[in-house]
Design a protein around this motif. Sequence first.
Motif, PDB file in Angstrom:
ATOM      1  N   VAL A  33       0.835  -1.212   0.000  1.00  0.00           N
ATOM      2  CA  VAL A  33       0.000   0.000   0.000  1.00  0.00           C
ATOM      3  C   VAL A  33       0.864   1.254   0.000  1.00  0.00           C
ATOM      4  O   VAL A  33       0.620   2.199  -0.761  1.00  0.00           O
ATOM      5  N   LEU A  34       1.876   1.293   0.835  1.00  0.00           N
ATOM      6  CA  LEU A  34       2.700   2.489   0.968  1.00  0.00           C
ATOM      7  C   LEU A  34       3.515   2.786  -0.287  1.00  0.00           C
ATOM      8  O   LEU A  34       3.777   3.958  -0.597  1.00  0.00           O
ATOM      9  N   THR A  35       3.923   1.747  -1.006  1.00  0.00           N
ATOM     10  CA  THR A  35       4.746   1.975  -2.197  1.00  0.00           C
ATOM     11  C   THR A  35       3.910   2.177  -3.457  1.00  0.00           C
ATOM     12  O   THR A  35       4.466   2.456  -4.527  1.00  0.00           O
ATOM     13  N   THR A  36       2.600   2.033  -3.372  1.00  0.00           N
ATOM     14  CA  THR A  36       1.737   2.277  -4.528  1.00  0.00           C
ATOM     15  C   THR A  36       0.778   3.445  -4.308  1.00  0.00           C
ATOM     16  O   THR A  36       0.101   3.865  -5.242  1.00  0.00           O
ATOM     17  N   LEU A  63       0.183   4.485 -13.710  1.00  0.00           N
ATOM     18  CA  LEU A  63      -0.262   3.677 -14.847  1.00  0.00           C
ATOM     19  C   LEU A  63      -0.482   4.498 -16.100  1.00  0.00           C
ATOM     20  O   LEU A  63      -0.474   3.964 -17.218  1.00  0.00           O
ATOM     21  N   TYR A  64      -0.694   5.808 -15.950  1.00  0.00           N
ATOM     22  CA  TYR A  64      -1.000   6.659 -17.093  1.00  0.00           C
ATOM     23  C   TYR A  64       0.201   7.513 -17.522  1.00  0.00           C
ATOM     24  O   TYR A  64       0.061   8.427 -18.323  1.00  0.00           O
ATOM     25  N   ILE A 130      -3.355  -6.199  -4.279  1.00  0.00           N
ATOM     26  CA  ILE A 130      -2.602  -5.010  -4.684  1.00  0.00           C
ATOM     27  C   ILE A 130      -1.596  -5.396  -5.763  1.00  0.00           C
ATOM     28  O   ILE A 130      -0.897  -6.399  -5.627  1.00  0.00           O
ATOM     29  N   GLY A 131      -1.535  -4.598  -6.825  1.00  0.00           N
ATOM     30  CA  GLY A 131      -0.591  -4.841  -7.911  1.00  0.00           C
ATOM     31  C   GLY A 131       0.324  -3.653  -8.142  1.00  0.00           C
ATOM     32  O   GLY A 131       0.232  -2.637  -7.449  1.00  0.00           O
ATOM     33  N   SER A 132       1.205  -3.778  -9.132  1.00  0.00           N
ATOM     34  CA  SER A 132       2.144  -2.721  -9.514  1.00  0.00           C
ATOM     35  C   SER A 132       3.065  -2.303  -8.375  1.00  0.00           C
ATOM     36  O   SER A 132       3.440  -1.133  -8.257  1.00  0.00           O
ATOM     37  N   VAL A 133       3.406  -3.248  -7.519  1.00  0.00           N
ATOM     38  CA  VAL A 133       4.329  -2.952  -6.409  1.00  0.00           C
ATOM     39  C   VAL A 133       5.757  -2.948  -6.947  1.00  0.00           C
ATOM     40  O   VAL A 133       6.181  -3.906  -7.594  1.00  0.00           O
ATOM     41  N   GLY A 225       3.111  -7.795  -6.338  1.00  0.00           N
ATOM     42  CA  GLY A 225       1.754  -7.694  -5.816  1.00  0.00           C
ATOM     43  C   GLY A 225       1.491  -8.736  -4.754  1.00  0.00           C
ATOM     44  O   GLY A 225       2.317  -9.624  -4.496  1.00  0.00           O
ATOM     45  N   ILE A 226       0.318  -8.641  -4.143  1.00  0.00           N
ATOM     46  CA  ILE A 226      -0.097  -9.592  -3.100  1.00  0.00           C
ATOM     47  C   ILE A 226      -1.612  -9.648  -3.058  1.00  0.00           C
ATOM     48  O   ILE A 226      -2.285  -8.643  -3.335  1.00  0.00           O
ATOM     49  N   GLY A 227      -2.164 -10.800  -2.754  1.00  0.00           N
ATOM     50  CA  GLY A 227      -3.601 -10.977  -2.653  1.00  0.00           C
ATOM     51  C   GLY A 227      -3.999 -11.519  -1.299  1.00  0.00           C
ATOM     52  O   GLY A 227      -3.144 -11.952  -0.513  1.00  0.00           O
ATOM     53  N   PRO A 228      -5.298 -11.511  -0.976  1.00  0.00           N
ATOM     54  CA  PRO A 228      -5.747 -11.988   0.342  1.00  0.00           C
ATOM     55  C   PRO A 228      -5.484 -13.460   0.591  1.00  0.00           C
ATOM     56  O   PRO A 228      -5.458 -13.903   1.733  1.00  0.00           O
TER      57      PRO A 228
END
Length: 268
Positions: A33-36, A63-64, A130-133, A225-228
Amino acid sequence: LVAAGLSLLMGYAGQISLGHAAFFAIGGYASGVLTTIDLAPLRARPLVALLARMHVLVPRSDLYGGEALSFHPWAAFAVAVALTLIVAYLIGVPVLKLKGHYLAMATLGFGTIVYSVLLATERLGAADGIGSVPPFPILPGIAVGGRAARIANYYVAWALVALALLVLTNLVESRVGRALRAIHGAEDAAASMGVDVPRTKLRVFVLSAVLAAIGGVFLTHFNGGIGPGEAGIMKSVRYVAIVAVGGMGSLWGTVATSAVLNFLSLRG
């Protein structure tokens, strides 16, 4: 890292935990979270400006193609470890008063709560995670990009594993290690010999949780990234199984088993 910490907790202190996947996920999610997060719109705020001048916040491309402002991976790492330490302490104080199956069920319940919260929270990506880490740099002042950054992340993580094993090996051969073995054998007898049983169990629980969080942080940045699912019950059971197969009281056996099983799972 997770297996080594859990080996210390289970094999030496005799405390069963079925919730270590939750600490793994807390570390990974906190750093992710902090890095994205994008704090660029708040750049004028005094605190944000101060953190940017201290290089705690660093620019990155969103992303843009625009410029975002997020926490440096090493700063996020420090926050994730501190957060896990606090959570583990708050959980450990009441939970470690339990023993045996009651302790196992309490830690299992904690893991289930963390999994449910991550799965239901939209700001944390819900089921998508969370992705794009970004990957970790080799050192705080050295940045590399692309595939090289992921490879550097891998070797930095293994360096931390080696450091953790060095610390834990010295710990189990010290007076603290003898106290942990005494607690594992008979808590009442250990207490009668002057061992502060509650404090010792709490400290090893927190240390084990922090190692799990560090593992979560580095895997999140390595994978991007990481998921639940990383906080799921079966993940915790897997960690316990690795410790059991590697040897409850063998740090090196546990780590070797973990490395081999993960290698075989990737090959499969």
